[in-house]
Design a protein around this motif. Structure first.
Motif, short mmCIF file in Angstrom:
data_model
loop_
_atom_site.label_atom_id
_atom_site.label_comp_id
_atom_site.label_asym_id
_atom_site.label_seq_id
_atom_site.Cartn_x
_atom_site.Cartn_y
_atom_site.Cartn_z
N ILE A 76 -34.99 -6.33 43.81
CA ILE A 76 -36.74 -6.25 44.40
C ILE A 76 -37.03 -7.54 43.91
N SER A 77 -37.35 -8.41 43.07
CA SER A 77 -38.16 -9.49 42.42
C SER A 77 -38.11 -10.25 43.86
N LYS A 78 -36.57 -10.44 44.12
CA LYS A 78 -35.70 -11.53 45.12
C LYS A 78 -36.09 -11.25 46.62
N ASN A 79 -36.01 -10.19 47.14
CA ASN A 79 -36.15 -9.57 48.01
C ASN A 79 -34.78 -9.19 48.60
N ILE A 80 -33.55 -8.79 47.54
CA ILE A 80 -32.90 -8.95 48.45
C ILE A 80 -31.74 -7.39 48.69
N PRO A 81 -31.52 -7.22 50.26
CA PRO A 81 -30.58 -6.23 50.67
C PRO A 81 -29.58 -5.78 49.15
N VAL A 82 -29.35 -4.84 48.75
CA VAL A 82 -28.52 -4.30 48.28
C VAL A 82 -27.42 -3.23 48.71
N VAL A 83 -26.44 -3.49 48.67
CA VAL A 83 -25.13 -2.49 48.65
C VAL A 83 -24.49 -1.72 47.69
N VAL A 84 -24.97 -0.79 47.22
CA VAL A 84 -24.22 0.29 46.17
C VAL A 84 -23.41 0.60 46.46
N CYS A 85 -22.37 0.51 45.53
CA CYS A 85 -21.44 1.47 45.40
C CYS A 85 -20.36 1.34 44.94
N THR A 86 -21.80 1.11 43.47
CA THR A 86 -21.18 1.85 41.99
C THR A 86 -21.14 2.87 41.61
N THR A 87 -20.20 4.60 41.05
CA THR A 87 -20.91 5.84 41.35
C THR A 87 -20.62 6.41 39.76
N GLY A 88 -21.35 7.72 39.83
CA GLY A 88 -21.45 7.89 38.22
C GLY A 88 -22.71 7.50 37.84
N LEU A 89 -23.91 7.62 39.01
CA LEU A 89 -25.11 6.99 38.78
C LEU A 89 -26.15 7.96 37.79
N SER A 90 -26.68 8.19 37.04
CA SER A 90 -27.49 9.55 36.42
C SER A 90 -29.24 10.01 37.67
N THR A 91 -28.94 10.82 37.05
CA THR A 91 -30.29 11.86 37.91
C THR A 91 -30.93 10.59 37.80
N GLU A 92 -31.63 9.63 36.89
CA GLU A 92 -32.81 8.95 36.47
C GLU A 92 -32.19 7.57 37.97
N ASP A 93 -30.85 7.23 37.81
CA ASP A 93 -30.31 5.25 38.07
C ASP A 93 -30.59 5.87 39.81
N VAL A 94 -30.54 7.44 40.32
CA VAL A 94 -30.76 7.90 41.63
C VAL A 94 -32.09 7.77 42.07
N ASP A 95 -33.02 8.15 41.03
CA ASP A 95 -34.05 8.27 41.48
C ASP A 95 -35.14 6.58 41.61
#
Length: 252
Positions: A76-95
């Motif tokens: 966000i600070s660098k305005n860079i697109p991100v492909v998030v492939c990591t699994t096992g995210l918490s509800t807070e992470d997804v939010d």
């Protein structure tokens, strides 16, 4: 040319990406981030995302769940697109991922395999046709004995896609050992198998009267996830802010 920062470059899938990048001449890995700096790479590797000063067009993330929020904050600070492939995210992470997508392009999928996502689309179509005909639906997923979460994120993604397609509410059942009753019609069973080095197998059973239809996907190596992540990187690099997934990619 799209320049990639590979976050988690020295993990198994990160290394698979570095092997197959040669098959994608429009993509180039210019930097990596990984706490393990002992693996040789053809690009500079930093131990933390904040230490990377190399300009990139998109970030591909195959790291750990607790590293995703700091990564998104940096993006966000660098305005860079991100492909998030990591699994096992918490509800807070997804939010937080959803919040980040209001400011930058974010690609997120429970499974980066193109084949698995096609399987999900086929499952939705099969549900539309078969559910009203009294077919019961069961999902079986199989993974290696080192996988710590069950059921898999992909199995849950399949189940959610199916329930979203159905007109009435269905219950997901993970364990029938403590229930002494017939199978309710509004139930979808999810079964997890763990053993050996199984990369990933998913079967969807539609069981009706005197006939069974099975949709199956089997991954022979983790390279299928690497291919999908690079397709996503190419897709996302020049998109506007928003949350994207494999359905957007397949529709394209």
């Amino acid at each position: 040319m799209t320049n990639i920062l590979l976050h988690g470059c020295n993990g198994r899938i990160g290394q698979a990406i570095t092997r197959i990048i040669i098959d994608h001449p429009n993509l180039n890995i210019v930097a990596g981030v990984d706490p393990n700096l002992s693996v040789p790479n053809s690009f500079p590797v930093f131990d933390h995302i904040e230490n990377c000063t190399i300009p990139v067009d998109v970030i591909v993330d195959f790291s750990t769940a607790n590293a995703v929020k700091p990564l998104l904050e940096h993006a966000i600070s660098k305005n860079i697109p991100v492909v998030v492939c990591t699994t096992g995210l918490s509800t807070e992470d997804v939010d937080f991922l959803h919040e980040a997508s209001k400011q930058i392009p974010v690609f997120f999928s429970a499974n980066m395999s193109l084949g698995v996502n096609l399987l999900i689309n086929l499952a939705k179509r099969a549900t539309e046709v078969l559910a009203d005909c009294g077919f019961d639906i069961e999902i079986i997923e199989k993974h290696h004995n080192q996988k710590v979460d069950a059921p898999s994120g992909t199995a849950l993604a399949i189940a959610n896609a199916i329930t979203d397609t159905l007109d009435e509410t269905h219950t997901l059942r993970y364990d029938r050992s403590n229930v002494r009753e017939k199978r309710p019609k509004n139930e979808i069973g999810i079964h997890a198998v763990r053993g050996g080095t199984i990369v990933g197998e998913h079967d969807i059973l539609f069981a009706g009267n005197d006939e069974v239809i099975t949709l199956s996907h089997s991954a022979a190596s983790k390279e299928v996830f690497a291919v999908g992540s690079l397709k996503a990187a190419s897709f996302l690099a020049h998109k506007s802010a928003g949350l994207y997934n494999m359905e957007h990619l397949l529709d394209q």
